[in-house]
Design an enzyme around this catalytic site. Structure first.
Site, PDB file in Angstrom:
ATOM      1  NE  ARG A  36      -3.267  -2.408   2.581  1.00  0.00           N
ATOM      2  CZ  ARG A  36      -4.250  -3.040   1.975  1.00  0.00           C
ATOM      3  NH1 ARG A  36      -4.974  -2.428   1.071  1.00  0.00           N
ATOM      4  NH2 ARG A  36      -4.535  -4.286   2.267  1.00  0.00           N
ATOM      5  CG  HIS A  66       2.370  -8.693  -7.004  1.00  0.00           C
ATOM      6  ND1 HIS A  66       2.078  -7.376  -7.299  1.00  0.00           N
ATOM      7  CD2 HIS A  66       1.319  -9.424  -7.460  1.00  0.00           C
ATOM      8  CE1 HIS A  66       0.900  -7.319  -7.894  1.00  0.00           C
ATOM      9  NE2 HIS A  66       0.415  -8.549  -8.015  1.00  0.00           N
ATOM     10  CG  HIS A 106      -1.775  -5.182 -10.853  1.00  0.00           C
ATOM     11  ND1 HIS A 106      -2.600  -4.915  -9.795  1.00  0.00           N
ATOM     12  CD2 HIS A 106      -1.404  -6.480 -10.716  1.00  0.00           C
ATOM     13  CE1 HIS A 106      -2.726  -6.010  -9.046  1.00  0.00           C
ATOM     14  NE2 HIS A 106      -1.999  -6.969  -9.572  1.00  0.00           N
ATOM     15  CD  GLU A 141      -1.871 -10.202 -11.448  1.00  0.00           C
ATOM     16  OE1 GLU A 141      -0.934  -9.649 -10.839  1.00  0.00           O
ATOM     17  OE2 GLU A 141      -2.829 -10.762 -10.890  1.00  0.00           O
ATOM     18  CG  ASP A 175      -5.264 -13.449 -10.855  1.00  0.00           C
ATOM     19  OD1 ASP A 175      -6.332 -14.067 -10.681  1.00  0.00           O
ATOM     20  OD2 ASP A 175      -4.658 -12.874  -9.945  1.00  0.00           O
ATOM     21  CG  HIS A 178      -7.129 -10.830 -11.946  1.00  0.00           C
ATOM     22  ND1 HIS A 178      -5.909 -10.202 -11.882  1.00  0.00           N
ATOM     23  CD2 HIS A 178      -7.620 -10.826 -10.682  1.00  0.00           C
ATOM     24  CE1 HIS A 178      -5.672  -9.828 -10.635  1.00  0.00           C
ATOM     25  NE2 HIS A 178      -6.693 -10.201  -9.887  1.00  0.00           N
ATOM     26  CG  HIS A 210      -1.203 -14.495  -9.736  1.00  0.00           C
ATOM     27  ND1 HIS A 210      -1.271 -13.129  -9.897  1.00  0.00           N
ATOM     28  CD2 HIS A 210       0.060 -14.773  -9.308  1.00  0.00           C
ATOM     29  CE1 HIS A 210      -0.082 -12.608  -9.588  1.00  0.00           C
ATOM     30  NE2 HIS A 210       0.727 -13.574  -9.240  1.00  0.00           N
ATOM     31  CD  GLU A 255      -2.087 -13.213  -6.640  1.00  0.00           C
ATOM     32  OE1 GLU A 255      -3.050 -13.217  -7.428  1.00  0.00           O
ATOM     33  OE2 GLU A 255      -1.180 -12.383  -6.690  1.00  0.00           O
TER      34      GLU A 255
END
Ligand code: FE
Ligand code: FE
Ligand code: ZN
Length: 276
Positions: A36, A66, A106, A141, A175, A178, A210, A255
């Site tokens: 974050r 990551h 990302h 990703e 992923d 996703h 992922h 994840e």
């Protein structure tokens, strides 16, 4: 089977490796810094040295670092892009302490500028930070298409890669949560989706998976991960993914919403379903 999970306690490489071994894993994913915020822990030479010995001794598969998900390489604000760039440069430098692994990120959110501009900006940033000498492969990703995210379609990922000079330094991390949220029906047509990936991007570019179930139905563009077998993908789909001849040798990283005990259970479960 190459399998591991995301480890959040980044107290150094050796503690992560030990934790990974405790879960029955032979690889793992970790944040390069506070996901974050942007703070990174100082790299200790001793820690790295011991870590590389553990990796060798236990025959670990490639690791996935990551990038923080708060960075946006295609923000409309130049300062935000510059922050992303500085982080990339620093992270790629740090990755060389553990040579030959993956750095996943990302592709970003175009925040109203349109996908075309977003794609260009992200590729531009990669062209500025990728170096011939680096041993790290940077992974884009696949995203769910939440908000103005780019990279939710194989076409967009391919467009980014096409604009990159050092293409051999790039790959894709798929992923499963996703792409299902993003509108690729891996429940009913896994083969078709893999074929599409191969036709558009090329399976040689697929470097990591992922492995997540999803809390939301098909094409919801939501991106909320669920425990293995407890979401809309379900255990049968997960079994087909890990045993698919085109996927089974690729490292799988969990994840899922779990603490370490939950991850260990999922890893044991997946190993029991995996056909050697
Ligand atoms: Fe991610
Ligand atoms: Fe992911
Ligand atoms: Zn996600």
């Amino acid at each position: 089977m190459k399998i591991g999970c995301h480890l959040s306690a980044a107290e150094g490489f050796v503690p992560m490796a030990k934790q990974a071994l405790e879960t029955g894993a032979n690889t793992f994913q970790f944040f390069t810094r506070n996901p974050r915020g942007f703070k990174a822990k100082k790299i200790e030479e001793e820690d790295v040295k011991e870590f590389l010995e553990i990796v060798k001794k236990n025959n670990f598969a490639k690791l996935v670092a990551h990038a923080p998900y708060t960075i946006n390489p295609c923000s409309a604000d130049k300062r935000v892009r510059d922050t992303a760039k500085a982080l990339f440069v620093d992270d790629l430098k740090r990755m060389e302490y553990i040579p030959g692994n993956f750095y996943n990120f990302h592709p970003g959110s175009h925040v109203g500028q349109g996908a075309e501009i977003g794609i260009k900006m992200t590729a531009e940033l990669l062209n500025e930070v990728l170096k011939k000498e680096q041993t790290t492969t940077v992974l884009l990703e696949t995203m769910s298409g939440k908000g103005s995210e780019i990279g939710a379609s194989f076409e967009e990922l391919k467009q980014i890669i096409d604009l990159i000079d050092l293409k051999d330094k790039t790959g894709v991390c798929l992923d499963t949560c996703h792409i299902y949220d993003g509108g690729y029906d891996i429940v009913n047509d896994l083969d078709g989706v893999i074929k599409q990936f191969d036709n558009i991007i090329g399976l040689d570019k697929l470097k990591a998976i992922h492995l997540n179930d999803t809390k939301n139905p098909f094409a919801s563009h939501k991106d909320r991960h669920e425990k293995i077998g407890e979401g809309f993908l379900g255990i049968e789909t997960i079994k087909r993914i890990i045993n698919h001849p085109k996927l089974k040798e690729i490292p799988f990283l969990l994840e899922t919403p779990n603490e370490i005990e939950g991850y260990a259970k999922e890893i044991a479960l997946l190993k029991s379903f995996y056909n050697e």
